[in-house]
Enzyme design. Sequence first.
Site, PDB file in Angstrom:
ATOM      1  N   TYR A   1       4.245  29.075 -22.467  1.00  0.00           N
ATOM      2  CA  TYR A   1       5.086  30.154 -21.953  1.00  0.00           C
ATOM      3  C   TYR A   1       4.229  31.262 -21.360  1.00  0.00           C
ATOM      4  CZ  TYR A   1       8.208  34.233 -22.123  1.00  0.00           C
ATOM      5  OH  TYR A   1       8.932  35.372 -21.815  1.00  0.00           O
TER       6      TYR A   1
ATOM      7  N   VAL B   1      17.738  25.356 -11.533  1.00  0.00           N
ATOM      8  CA  VAL B   1      16.983  26.074 -10.508  1.00  0.00           C
ATOM      9  C   VAL B   1      15.556  25.563 -10.329  1.00  0.00           C
ATOM     10  CG1 VAL B   1      18.360  28.181 -10.495  1.00  0.00           C
ATOM     11  CG2 VAL B   1      16.563  27.905 -12.215  1.00  0.00           C
TER      12      VAL B   1
ATOM     13  N   GLY C   1      20.080  32.102 -14.259  1.00  0.00           N
ATOM     14  CA  GLY C   1      20.159  32.184 -15.711  1.00  0.00           C
ATOM     15  C   GLY C   1      20.943  33.392 -16.175  1.00  0.00           C
ATOM     16  N   ALA C   2      22.124  33.603 -15.566  1.00  0.00           N
ATOM     17  CA  ALA C   2      22.851  34.864 -15.770  1.00  0.00           C
ATOM     18  C   ALA C   2      24.072  34.745 -16.667  1.00  0.00           C
ATOM     19  CB  ALA C   2      23.280  35.427 -14.417  1.00  0.00           C
ATOM     20  N   SER C   3      24.198  33.667 -17.408  1.00  0.00           N
ATOM     21  CA  SER C   3      25.390  33.496 -18.236  1.00  0.00           C
ATOM     22  C   SER C   3      25.328  34.265 -19.547  1.00  0.00           C
ATOM     23  CB  SER C   3      25.629  32.008 -18.532  1.00  0.00           C
ATOM     24  OG  SER C   3      24.571  31.465 -19.302  1.00  0.00           O
ATOM     25  N   ARG C   4      24.157  34.772 -19.888  1.00  0.00           N
ATOM     26  CA  ARG C   4      24.011  35.473 -21.169  1.00  0.00           C
ATOM     27  C   ARG C   4      22.732  36.310 -21.150  1.00  0.00           C
ATOM     28  NH1 ARG C   4      21.939  30.730 -25.340  1.00  0.00           N
ATOM     29  NH2 ARG C   4      20.225  29.970 -24.042  1.00  0.00           N
TER      30      ARG C   4
ATOM     31  N   ASN D   1      15.638  35.161 -12.949  1.00  0.00           N
ATOM     32  CA  ASN D   1      15.656  35.500 -14.368  1.00  0.00           C
ATOM     33  C   ASN D   1      15.531  34.284 -15.278  1.00  0.00           C
ATOM     34  OD1 ASN D   1      16.536  37.149 -16.866  1.00  0.00           O
ATOM     35  ND2 ASN D   1      18.120  35.564 -16.705  1.00  0.00           N
TER      36      ASN D   1
ATOM     37  N   SER E   1       7.392  38.986 -18.377  1.00  0.00           N
ATOM     38  CA  SER E   1       7.250  39.213 -19.817  1.00  0.00           C
ATOM     39  C   SER E   1       5.967  39.981 -20.092  1.00  0.00           C
ATOM     40  CB  SER E   1       7.199  37.853 -20.527  1.00  0.00           C
ATOM     41  OG  SER E   1       6.804  37.972 -21.876  1.00  0.00           O
TER      42      SER E   1
ATOM     43  N   LYS F   1       4.155  32.541 -17.451  1.00  0.00           N
ATOM     44  CA  LYS F   1       4.504  33.901 -17.027  1.00  0.00           C
ATOM     45  C   LYS F   1       3.340  34.568 -16.280  1.00  0.00           C
ATOM     46  CE  LYS F   1       8.756  34.219 -18.438  1.00  0.00           C
ATOM     47  NZ  LYS F   1       9.870  34.420 -17.477  1.00  0.00           N
TER      48      LYS F   1
END
Length: 264
Positions: free
Chosen positions: A159, A67, A13-16, A93, A145, A163
Amino acid sequence: MGRLAGRVALVTGASRGIGEAIAIRLAEEGAHVAINFTSERSRALAENVKKQAEAHGVKAMVVQADVGSKQQVEDMFRQVREQLGDVEILVNNAGIAPFEPFLKCTEETWDRTYHTNVKSIFLCSQLAAKSMIEKRYGKIVNVLSTASLVVTSPVIPHYQSSKAAANMLTKGMAIELGKYNINVNAVGPSTVDTDMCTDYLADDAIRAKEIEANPMKRLGTARQIGDAVVFLASEEAMQINGHLLMVDGGLTVKAAQPEDHMEH
């Protein structure tokens, strides 16, 4: 030379957002970086992160994969191995946080949240650990988180529970993998001003409440999370294992939480 010179890192999840900041910080410290993105619409963003990483003199690549899918995770690791080498630093991430209160939360939202927030950590870590065990070296860092520890909002129970589950998975992996010289840790951000929170923080009143609720009287930044990940991935953290490092300005050690967000 950087603290991670020559190491091979994969960030999901590293594009932003936080993932982008982590990838850049790893590159700044000398790691070769694989930048995972999920959908084709994020490819251009991932390519931009790749360029930023390469500007620090390291190798970088982009790799598309859901993923939470075993087959796609296997394909992703194969591509990384062929282009960069075996993953030595894995940063889990990827995550989602759709807002739905408990009584309105759908089965689809529940399953999708656990698919991305928990199953992905299991799949990616299990595969990465196999080559890490052979080398007797590895670093796994999970991005969790404040919701891993406390109820941060009444509209994301799926969520928060995901986590918390990921926190216990971190601890369990740390105990099992520690004997192979593999450190498994996590970081716990509070609200960070990234595009994931754009709509939420666009409400000036909500932004003000988030800032006021934090003991440091400010929001966190993506780079601060990247700094924490670099530390946990470095030799400086060799004896830290199974730890959740909160990067939250002290939010989780105070009793009061922001006011009810239900109407938002």
